[in-house]
Design a protein around this motif. Sequence first.
Motif, PDB file in Angstrom:
ATOM      1  N   UNK A 180       0.838  -0.786  -0.308  1.00 10.97           N
ATOM      2  CA  UNK A 180      -0.087  -0.085   0.043  1.00 10.97           C
ATOM      3  C   UNK A 180       0.829   1.102  -0.577  1.00 10.97           C
ATOM      4  N   UNK A 181       0.567   2.642  -0.558  1.00 12.08           N
ATOM      5  CA  UNK A 181       1.395   3.137  -0.346  1.00 12.08           C
ATOM      6  C   UNK A 181       0.780   4.383   0.099  1.00 12.08           C
ATOM      7  N   UNK A 182       1.114   5.645   0.969  1.00  9.43           N
ATOM      8  CA  UNK A 182       0.633   7.064   1.946  1.00  9.43           C
ATOM      9  C   UNK A 182       1.560   8.561   1.250  1.00  9.43           C
ATOM     10  N   UNK A 183       0.995   8.988   0.542  1.00 11.16           N
ATOM     11  CA  UNK A 183       1.236  10.327   0.226  1.00 11.16           C
ATOM     12  C   UNK A 183       1.207  11.360   1.263  1.00 11.16           C
ATOM     13  N   UNK A 184       2.134  11.654   1.732  1.00 14.97           N
ATOM     14  CA  UNK A 184       2.260  12.558   2.790  1.00 14.97           C
ATOM     15  C   UNK A 184       2.599  13.749   1.784  1.00 14.97           C
ATOM     16  N   UNK A 185       1.872  15.431   2.416  1.00 13.81           N
ATOM     17  CA  UNK A 185       1.341  16.232   1.478  1.00 13.81           C
ATOM     18  C   UNK A 185       1.268  17.759   2.127  1.00 13.81           C
ATOM     19  N   UNK A 186       1.337  19.031   1.482  1.00 19.45           N
ATOM     20  CA  UNK A 186       0.360  19.902   1.795  1.00 19.45           C
ATOM     21  C   UNK A 186      -0.335  20.315   0.897  1.00 19.45           C
ATOM     22  N   UNK A 187      -1.035  21.455   1.560  1.00 19.69           N
ATOM     23  CA  UNK A 187      -2.157  22.235   0.796  1.00 19.69           C
ATOM     24  C   UNK A 187      -1.461  22.688   0.075  1.00 19.69           C
ATOM     25  N   UNK A 188      -0.322  23.174  -0.568  1.00 14.96           N
ATOM     26  CA  UNK A 188      -0.124  24.140  -1.449  1.00 14.96           C
ATOM     27  C   UNK A 188       0.502  22.873  -2.560  1.00 14.96           C
ATOM     28  N   UNK A 189       1.484  22.251  -1.686  1.00 18.60           N
ATOM     29  CA  UNK A 189       1.908  21.469  -3.162  1.00 18.60           C
ATOM     30  C   UNK A 189       0.574  20.260  -3.744  1.00 18.60           C
ATOM     31  N   UNK A 190      -0.115  19.807  -3.103  1.00 16.26           N
ATOM     32  CA  UNK A 190      -1.296  18.966  -3.910  1.00 16.26           C
ATOM     33  C   UNK A 190      -1.894  19.365  -4.408  1.00 16.26           C
ATOM     34  N   UNK A 191      -2.318  20.965  -5.025  1.00 12.21           N
ATOM     35  CA  UNK A 191      -3.299  21.617  -5.727  1.00 12.21           C
ATOM     36  C   UNK A 191      -1.745  21.303  -6.573  1.00 12.21           C
ATOM     37  N   UNK A 192      -0.916  21.074  -6.697  1.00 10.35           N
ATOM     38  CA  UNK A 192       0.075  21.303  -8.117  1.00 10.35           C
ATOM     39  C   UNK A 192       0.580  20.137  -7.920  1.00 10.35           C
ATOM     40  N   UNK A 193       0.864  19.402  -7.714  1.00  8.25           N
ATOM     41  CA  UNK A 193       1.245  17.858  -8.143  1.00  8.25           C
ATOM     42  C   UNK A 193       0.677  16.580  -7.395  1.00  8.25           C
ATOM     43  N   UNK A 194      -0.428  16.785  -5.942  1.00  9.99           N
ATOM     44  CA  UNK A 194      -0.929  16.150  -5.608  1.00  9.99           C
ATOM     45  C   UNK A 194      -1.930  14.969  -6.521  1.00  9.99           C
ATOM     46  N   UNK A 195      -2.263  15.492  -7.714  1.00  9.54           N
ATOM     47  CA  UNK A 195      -2.924  14.756  -9.245  1.00  9.54           C
ATOM     48  C   UNK A 195      -2.044  13.862  -9.908  1.00  9.54           C
ATOM     49  N   UNK A 196      -1.208  14.603  -9.911  1.00 12.95           N
ATOM     50  CA  UNK A 196      -0.012  13.996 -10.971  1.00 12.95           C
ATOM     51  C   UNK A 196       0.922  12.901 -10.436  1.00 12.95           C
ATOM     52  N   UNK A 197       0.877  13.227  -8.848  1.00 16.89           N
ATOM     53  CA  UNK A 197       1.777  11.243  -8.414  1.00 16.89           C
ATOM     54  C   UNK A 197       0.992  10.291  -8.286  1.00 16.89           C
ATOM     55  N   UNK A 198      -0.451  10.897  -8.021  1.00 14.48           N
ATOM     56  CA  UNK A 198      -1.448  10.171  -7.835  1.00 14.48           C
ATOM     57  C   UNK A 198      -1.532   8.919  -9.552  1.00 14.48           C
ATOM     58  N   UNK A 199      -1.733   9.782 -10.008  1.00 13.70           N
ATOM     59  CA  UNK A 199      -1.824   9.282 -11.469  1.00 13.70           C
ATOM     60  C   UNK A 199      -0.671   8.216 -11.783  1.00 13.70           C
ATOM     61  N   UNK A 200       0.919   8.117 -11.500  1.00 13.85           N
ATOM     62  CA  UNK A 200       1.860   7.879 -11.767  1.00 13.85           C
ATOM     63  C   UNK A 200       1.891   6.977 -10.843  1.00 13.85           C
ATOM     64  N   UNK A 201       0.798   6.402  -9.587  1.00 10.00           N
ATOM     65  CA  UNK A 201       0.339   4.745  -8.645  1.00 10.00           C
ATOM     66  C   UNK A 201      -0.703   5.027  -8.729  1.00 10.00           C
TER      67      UNK A 201
END
Length: 351
Positions: free
Chosen positions: A34-55
């Motif tokens: 399993x995977x868990x991404x820890x990020x913050x609100x600012x970074x999530x808006x920019x790259x959260x979806x891209x990293x989720x898509x990569x996984x």
Amino acid sequence: MDRLYINLGRKSYWINITDNLIDGIVKNIGHGDRWIIITDENVDKLYGRSVMDALKGKTVQKYVIKPGEASKTISTVTEIISYMLENKMTRKSKLIALGGGVVGDIAGFCASIYMRGMEWVQIPTTLLAQIDSSVGGKTGVNMPQAKNIVGTYSQPKSVIIELNVLNTLDRKELISGIGEVIKYGVIYDHPFLNYIVENYDKIMKLDHDTMRYVIKKCCEIKAYIISKDEREEGLRKILNFGHTIGHALEAITNYKKYTHGEAVLIGMFYEAKMALNMNLIDKSYFIDITTAINKTNINLDISEYSKEKLIEIMAHDKKNLKDKISFILPCDKGKVKELLLSKEEIEWDEV
């Protein structure tokens, strides 16, 4: 893609410098149930979806914290660990730290203590994190009395650095990273300090070739230092130049006025002044150091803060020994050394 090897025996790993975040993730992320991404609100808006898509195709959760040092607390760690338990993370799961230094410190700390340790990956999104905090395995959280006073050493399985993410940084965050870049020139590589001054405009414009060189050079220096002294028993201490006063400035302002790199810039200035006053360096070298610092236009005036209160905060630093405060001070071009000073011996001139 440029790759640098952190040689720590069974804990060794690669730093991967790439122009394509998704490609870098796919090639260097490793395995997990399993995977868990820890990020913050600012970074999530920019790259959260891209990293989720990569996984895509993997079981992935994401936990988003508020940005800034105010989130770097034990209570945040407790919330993250509870979320990980609720989502059935195991020792064979993998954590991804997606963000700057605050995210990396918190995420790495959670990875190091969850079920007594799980694997984790660093994807730093600020210049400071790319060239400093993502490399070396230091994790931790702040307490009201002192910065990073609670933490662990936990090396990531890999570090993935993408150059293009720097384009989203504002000037304040870029200057914060440049503070740590300048530090490497002072502590280890004087020609690199000259390079920073000569190419400062290119750095501020994020010229691609210049930034690739700067990031790789900083990571090479830190990789060498970490490979020789993982747990800060000797050589690694040199990385603390500017941090004794810098950490005190962060604490006295409740981590709200300065970014970490800004505080380090100011700390380097006053610690270089201390070195000058103690005849550890001459005026010419002091000017070399301050010329680089002044390129950033950082406000160096700290007269509004009580020097006695700053020293009191420094007295809580974990690097101190036998009631003496640890300072890393310049002693020659590209060289620094540790001095343990009593409260009475600490003196610096105001701007």
